[in-house]
Design an enzyme around this catalytic site. Structure first.
Site, PDB file in Angstrom:
ATOM      1  N   GLU A  67     -12.013   7.074  -7.190  1.00 16.02           N
ATOM      2  CA  GLU A  67     -11.357   8.376  -7.224  1.00 16.02           C
ATOM      3  C   GLU A  67     -12.096   9.396  -8.085  1.00 16.02           C
ATOM      4  O   GLU A  67     -11.998  10.606  -7.847  1.00 16.02           O
ATOM      5  CB  GLU A  67      -9.912   8.245  -7.702  1.00 16.02           C
ATOM      6  CG  GLU A  67      -8.980   7.542  -6.715  1.00 16.02           C
ATOM      7  CD  GLU A  67      -8.974   6.028  -6.878  1.00 16.02           C
ATOM      8  OE1 GLU A  67      -9.861   5.493  -7.574  1.00 16.02           O
ATOM      9  OE2 GLU A  67      -8.081   5.368  -6.304  1.00 16.02           O
ATOM     10  N   PHE A 129       5.536  -0.394 -11.064  1.00 17.19           N
ATOM     11  CA  PHE A 129       4.200  -0.769 -10.625  1.00 17.19           C
ATOM     12  C   PHE A 129       3.377   0.483 -10.306  1.00 17.19           C
ATOM     13  O   PHE A 129       3.843   1.379  -9.613  1.00 17.19           O
ATOM     14  CB  PHE A 129       4.276  -1.674  -9.384  1.00 17.19           C
ATOM     15  CG  PHE A 129       2.923  -2.054  -8.851  1.00 17.19           C
ATOM     16  CD1 PHE A 129       2.082  -2.861  -9.599  1.00 17.19           C
ATOM     17  CD2 PHE A 129       2.485  -1.581  -7.624  1.00 17.19           C
ATOM     18  CE1 PHE A 129       0.812  -3.191  -9.124  1.00 17.19           C
ATOM     19  CE2 PHE A 129       1.231  -1.922  -7.151  1.00 17.19           C
ATOM     20  CZ  PHE A 129       0.388  -2.717  -7.896  1.00 17.19           C
ATOM     21  N   GLN A 130       2.192   0.535 -10.837  1.00 14.89           N
ATOM     22  CA  GLN A 130       1.274   1.666 -10.667  1.00 14.89           C
ATOM     23  C   GLN A 130       1.877   2.994 -11.124  1.00 14.89           C
ATOM     24  O   GLN A 130       1.583   4.047 -10.577  1.00 14.89           O
ATOM     25  CB  GLN A 130       0.771   1.766  -9.213  1.00 14.89           C
ATOM     26  CG  GLN A 130      -0.155   0.600  -8.855  1.00 14.89           C
ATOM     27  CD  GLN A 130      -0.953   0.840  -7.591  1.00 14.89           C
ATOM     28  OE1 GLN A 130      -0.497   1.505  -6.668  1.00 14.89           O
ATOM     29  NE2 GLN A 130      -2.155   0.261  -7.530  1.00 14.89           N
ATOM     30  N   LYS A 179       6.994   9.660  -4.603  1.00 16.59           N
ATOM     31  CA  LYS A 179       6.963   9.114  -3.244  1.00 16.59           C
ATOM     32  C   LYS A 179       8.196   9.534  -2.439  1.00 16.59           C
ATOM     33  O   LYS A 179       8.091   9.876  -1.261  1.00 16.59           O
ATOM     34  CB  LYS A 179       6.844   7.594  -3.309  1.00 16.59           C
ATOM     35  CG  LYS A 179       6.561   6.940  -1.965  1.00 16.59           C
ATOM     36  CD  LYS A 179       6.266   5.458  -2.111  1.00 16.59           C
ATOM     37  CE  LYS A 179       5.911   4.849  -0.762  1.00 16.59           C
ATOM     38  NZ  LYS A 179       5.578   3.417  -0.880  1.00 16.59           N
ATOM     39  N   MET A 494     -32.118  10.433 -22.151  1.00 19.80           N
ATOM     40  CA  MET A 494     -31.831  11.429 -23.178  1.00 19.80           C
ATOM     41  C   MET A 494     -31.315  10.766 -24.459  1.00 19.80           C
ATOM     42  O   MET A 494     -31.654  11.172 -25.563  1.00 19.80           O
ATOM     43  CB  MET A 494     -30.815  12.448 -22.657  1.00 19.80           C
ATOM     44  CG  MET A 494     -30.576  13.613 -23.597  1.00 19.80           C
ATOM     45  SD  MET A 494     -32.089  14.536 -23.970  1.00 19.80           S
ATOM     46  CE  MET A 494     -32.071  15.766 -22.655  1.00 19.80           C
TER      47      MET A 494
END
Lengths: 593, 180
Positions: A67, A129-130, A179, A494
Site C-alpha cells: 500500500e 480484527f484489522q 464497512k 549517501m
C-alpha cells in the site's frame, strides 16, 4: 448496467445508492479515472461496487503489491498532472502501510485522497480484527482526515476531501469509511456547496506588501531569486521567466523547484543548498536582496540558519502564512497565491541590468565548474557520467518536455539534480521534504499511468529500489513502459558518504547486497541489461528508450563515490566541502570521487 | 514571555486531539489549556497560555488557523483582558482552626463549598497570583487535595483592545478561517 449521460455531473439529480457507490461516483465526478490500491476485508464492499465502474471504463484500479506504493503512485499521478491522485486501502495494516506515502505527499504539498476501509462502526474501539485508528495515526501527516460512521455524511465528506486536497497549498486527505457505511444506502447528491468556515486558504490581503516588495527588488544591485515548488504548483514558470528576464535577476532553485526556469537559461544558477553547486550557494551569501518565491526555507536549502543570507534583505512570496517567518524572517512578506501575487508583481518590476553582479557570478561559476563538476573523459563508471548520458540519449530521442524523471532519495537523487538539465517545472518527481527511499519506482509508475504520452525514467539506488521493487510485478501487470536505472554501488551511498565524512569511515549498516537485477527483471518478464563500463552506457540507455515497454538497467558503478560539493549539516551554505583533486606523478590533476 | 490565546473550533469528535497534537508536534510550550462551549452553537472555545517570544506566538497562531476545524484564533494583550482561574482546595481543618481559615477565606473572597468535622472544601476564583497566595497560606494547614483550572480569558471592551490581526495582516481584519 449503463450510467445515464448526466450521471456524473455535479448537477445530476439526487439518487439513492450505497456508500460504496457514493465513493466512486464522487471520484468519477471529480475527474478521477485511475485508482491505486489493494483490497482487503473492510474495503470489500467498495471493491465489489467498483466492478461496474471498471466495466464501464470509468475507473481503472491498479493493484499494487504494497500500500505504501499506492500512495506514492497517487502522488506521482498528482505531480505529473496537477490533479488529485487517489489511493485505496483496507483497514488496519492496509491503512498503516499508506502512512509513509501520505507523509511524503504532505511534506511536498501533493494533492492525494486516500480512501481506507474501516471496521464496521459498532466495532470501533474494540480492537476488532484489522482495526487501527488511522485517523489518529495520520493526523500529524496529512492536511485533513475524516472518519465516516454515517452514510449521510459521505457525499459531503468526499466533496470536502477533494476540495481540501487541491485548494490552497495542496496536500493529502484521508477518508476512513466504516464497512457498514459502505454497505448502507443513502441519498447521494453532489451539487452542494462546500462550507468550511475554518478553511480559507487564499489570503486576500497581499496588495499592500507588494509595493514594498517591488521597491526592494527594483533598488537591488545584486538581487537573487530563490524559486521553489510553489512556482510550479501555481503554474507560474512563465511569469517567473518574464520577471527574471525583465529585471535581469539570476535564479537559484530548490530541489522541488528544479526546472522552474530552464537550466540552460543564462540566468539559471541551478539548485542551491546542501548539494547545490558552490556558485549557487555563494550567490545566496553575496546577494543584497533575496527574493524567495513559493518555498519554505527548508534546512537543506539554508544550511546553518543564523549564517544564511545575513547580508541580504529577504522578500518572501508564499501562500502558506505559517511558512513566513518560520525559519527565515523576511523583511517583506507577500502572503498570497503566487498565481495572483506574481502576475501583480510583474508590472511593478522595472526593466533592469545587473552587469557587475552577473559578472561576479560568472567568475564563481567558472571556478566552481572546474572544481566540482565532473568532465567525462573517465575510464571508470561513475554516476554523474551516467546521469548526463541518460539525459542526452533520452533527449536525442524525445523532446525534453516529454521526459519525466522520478528518483529515490540519496546520492543518485543529488546527482540527478546536478547532472540532468531540467527544462521545465514538474519534470523531476522526487521526495524532497520527507526524503522517502523507495519513492522513485512507484512515483514513476503513477506518473506513467497519468501520462502515457511521456517517457518516464525512474532513477534509483540499489538501497531504495529494494524497498519497493516488488512493484515490478505491477509494472508488468499494467504494461507500464517505465525505464528504471539502478545506480548500484553496493552501499546506501549517501549514508556511507556521511559515515566517511563525519564518522571516520565506519561503514555500519551501509553495505548492501543486491540480487542479480537482470535475473530479477527476467523473473518478472522485464528486459534488462547490466552496465559495467562507461562505453556500455549509451547503448543500454538507447535500448531502454527504444524498447516498447518497461526496461531495467543495472549500472554497476564505482563504489565509494561522493556527491560534491556538500554543505555539512550545521554548516553555513558557503562552507562547502569541495571536490578534492589528486595531483598525479607527471603533474596532472584529476578529480577525486 | 507568556501569551494568552483563544481559538474557536468546530465541536467535532477529535478536534481537541487535533489541536493538542499540533501544539505538541510543533514543540510549542503550553502552560495551560481550557476548552468550553462558546457563545455560538457548535463552536468550542479553547483558551491557552503559550510560553515564547513573539515569533513563537505567530507560529502557533499560523499553524492553528491552518487546522480545518479551527475557525478563528485571537491572541490577547494581557492588560486588555479579564482573566480568571478557579481552584478547589480541600484542607484538613478541625474545629479549633476553623475560625482562622474562615478569616483567610473572607480576605480572599473565597467560598466554603463543603465542611465537615475534619476538613473544609474551599473554592477560589480569581487571577493566578491571588489563587497562588491563598494556596500558599493554606499550606500552613494540612492541604489534602487540590484541583485548579488554567485561566480563561475574555476581552474587556470587545474588539478595541484585541490584538487579533497578525503582524502581516491588515489592521481591522479579524483573523479568521485560514489554513492552506
Amino acid at each position: 448496467m449503463h450510467f445515464p449521460p448526466d450521471h456524473f455531473r455535479t448537477t445530476a439529480p439526487p439518487r439513492r445508492i450505497t456508500g460504496s457507490e457514493m465513493i466512486w461516483d464522487a471520484c468519477v465526478t471529480e475527474g478521477v479515472s485511475i485508482l491505486f490500491g489493494h483490497p482487503g476485508g473492510a474495503i470489500l464492499p467498495a471493491y465489489d461496487a467498483l466492478a461496474i465502474y471498471e466495466a464501464e471504463g470509468l475507473l481503472h484500479h491498479v493493484l499494487v503489491r504494497h500500500e505504501q506504493c499506492a500512495a506514492h503512485m497517487a502522488d506521482g499521478y498528482a505531480r505529473a498532472t496537477g490533479e488529485v491522485g487517489v489511493c485505496v486501502a483496507t483497514s488496519g495494516p492496509g491503512a498503516t502501510n499508506l502512512v509513509t506515502g501520505i507523509a511524503t505527499a504532505q511534506m511536498d504539498s501533493v494533492p492525494i485522497v486516500c480512501i481506507t476501509g474501516q471496521v464496521p462502526s459498532p466495532l470501533l474501539g474494540t480492537d476488532a480484527f484489522q482495526e487501527a485508528d488511522i485517523v489518529g495515526v495520520t493526523q500529524p501527516v496529512c492536511k485533513h482526515n475524516y472518519l465516516v460512521t454515517d452514510v449521510a455524511d459521505l457525499p459531503m465528506v468526499m466533496k470536502e476531501a477533494f476540495y481540501i486536497a487541491r485548494k490552497g497549498r495542496p496536500g493529502p486527505v484521508l477518508v476512513d469509511v466504516c464497512k457498514d457505511v459502505q454497505i448502507a444506502e443513502g441519498e447521494f447528491r453532489y451539487d452542494m456547496e462546500v462550507k468550511l468556515p475554518g478553511f480559507n486558504p487564499y489570503p486576500a490581503a497581499w496588495q499592500d506588501a507588494l509595493a514594498d516588495a517591488a521597491d526592494l527588488i527594483n533598488a537591488a544591485e545584486a538581487p537573487l531569486i530563490m524559486a521553489g515548488h510553489g512556482i510550479h504548483l501555481a503554474g507560474m514558470s512563465d511569469v517567473l521567466l518574464r520577471i527574471v528576464e525583465k529585471a535581469e535577476i539570476p535564479v537559484v532553485t530548490t530541489l522541488l523547484g528544479t526546472g522552474n526556469i530552464t537550466e540552460t537559461h543564462p540566468l539559471s544558477l541551478g539548485m542551491g543548498g546542501m548539494h547545490g553547486e558552490a556558485y549557487a550557494n555563494e550567490a545566496v551569501q553575496a546577494c543584497d536582496v533575496l527574493i524567495a518565491l513559493g518555498m519554505r526555507f527548508d534546512d537543506r536549502i539554508t544550511g546553518r540558519l543564523d549564517r544564511f543570507a545575513k547580508q541580504a534583505s529577504v522578500v518572501h512570496f508564499e501562500l502558506d502564512k505559517a511558512e513566513v517567518g518560520k525559519n527565515v524572517q523576511p523583511d517583506v512578506a507577500v502572503v498570497g497565491d503566487l498565481a495572483e501575487t506574481l502576475p501583480a508583481l510583474e508590472p511593478l518590476v522595472h526593466p533592469n541590468t545587473h552587469t557587475e553582479w552577473l559578472a561576479s557570478l560568472t567568475d564563481r561559476k567558472l571556478s566552481s565548474a572546474s572544481k566540482d563538476i565532473l568532465t567525462f573523459e573517465l575510464d571508470e563508471l561513475v554516476p554523474p557520467f551516467i546521469m548526463r548520458q541518460i539525459w542526452s540519449e533520452t533527449t536525442n530521442l524525445r523532446d525534453p518536455g516529454d521526459v519525466l524523471v522520478a528518483t529515490d532519495v540519496g546520492q543518485h537523487q543529488m546527482w540527478e539534480s546536478q547532472y540532468f538539465v531540467h527544462e521545465r517545472a514538474g519534470q523531476l518527481l522526487t521526495s524532497g521534504g520527507l526524503g522517502t527511499m523507495g519513492y522513485g519506482v512507484p512515483a514513476a509508475m503513477g506518473a506513467q499511468m497519468a501520462r502515457p504520452d511521456k517517457l518516464v525514467w525512474a532513477i534509483v539506488g540499489d538501497g531504495g529500489f529494494q524497498m519497493t521493487m516488488q512493484e515490478l510485478a505491477t509494472i508488468q501487470q499494467e504494461k507500464l513502459p517505465v525505464k528504471i536505472a539502478i545506480i548500484n554501488n553496493g552501499f546506501l551511498g549517501m549514508v556511507r558518504q556521511w559515515q566517511q565524512f563525519f564518522h571516520d569511515k565506519r561503514y555500519v549498516g551501509t553495505p548492501v547486497l543486491s540480487p542479480d537485477y537482470v535475473m530479477l527483471a527476467a523473473a518478472y518478464g522485464i528486459p534488462a541489461s547490466k552496465v559495467e563500463e562507461p562505453g556500455q552506457v549509451a547503448e543500454a540507455v538507447r535500448a531502454a528508450n527504444t524498447t516498447d515497454g518497461p526496461y531495467l538497467i543495472d549500472f554497476q558503478v564505482k563504489e565509494e563515490v561522493n556527491v560534491y560539493p556538500m554543505v555539512a549539516p550545521g554548516a553555513a551554505v558557503d562552507e562547502l566541502i569541495r571536490r578534492p583533486h589528486i595531483v598525479q606523478d607527471h603533474g596532472g590533476v584529476v578529480p577525486a570521487f | 514571555m507568556k501569551h494568552i490565546l483563544a481559538a474557536w473550533m468546530r465541536d467535532r469528535p477529535g478536534v481537541l486531539n487535533r489541536v493538542t497534537g499540533l501544539l505538541s508536534r510543533r514543540n510549542f510550550n503550553i502552560d495551560s489549556l481550557q476548552v468550553s462551549a462558546s457563545e455560538e452553537t457548535g463552536i468550542s472555545r479553547m483558551t491557552f497560555e503559550v510560553n515564547g517570544d513573539d515569533r513563537t506566538l505567530e507560529q502557533v497562531r499560523s499553524q492553528l488557523i491552518k487546522l480545518v476545524d479551527v475557525t478563528r484564533v485571537e491572541s490577547f494583550v494581557q492588560e486588555a483582558i479579564v482573566k480568571r482561574e478557579l481552584a478547589l482546595v480541600r484542607v484538613a481543618v478541625g474545629p479549633e482552626e476553623r475560625r482562622q481559615v474562615l478569616d483567610l477565606i473572607q480576605v480572599f473572597r473565597a467560598t466554603v463549598e463543603d465542611i465537615s468535622r475534619t476538613d473544609m472544601l474551599i473554592q477560589i476564583v480569581g487571577r493566578q497570583e491571588k489563587i497562588d497566595s491563598l494556596i500558599g497560606l493554606l499550606r500552613d494547614y494540612h492541604l489534602l487535595e487540590m484541583v485548579r483550572t488554567g485561566p480563561v480569558a475574555i476581552v474587556r471592551s470587545a474588539v478595541a483592545n484585541v490584538e487579533s490581526e497578525p503582524v502581516l495582516e491588515p489592521a481591522g481584519d479579524t483573523w479568521q478561517g485560514g489554513g492552506v
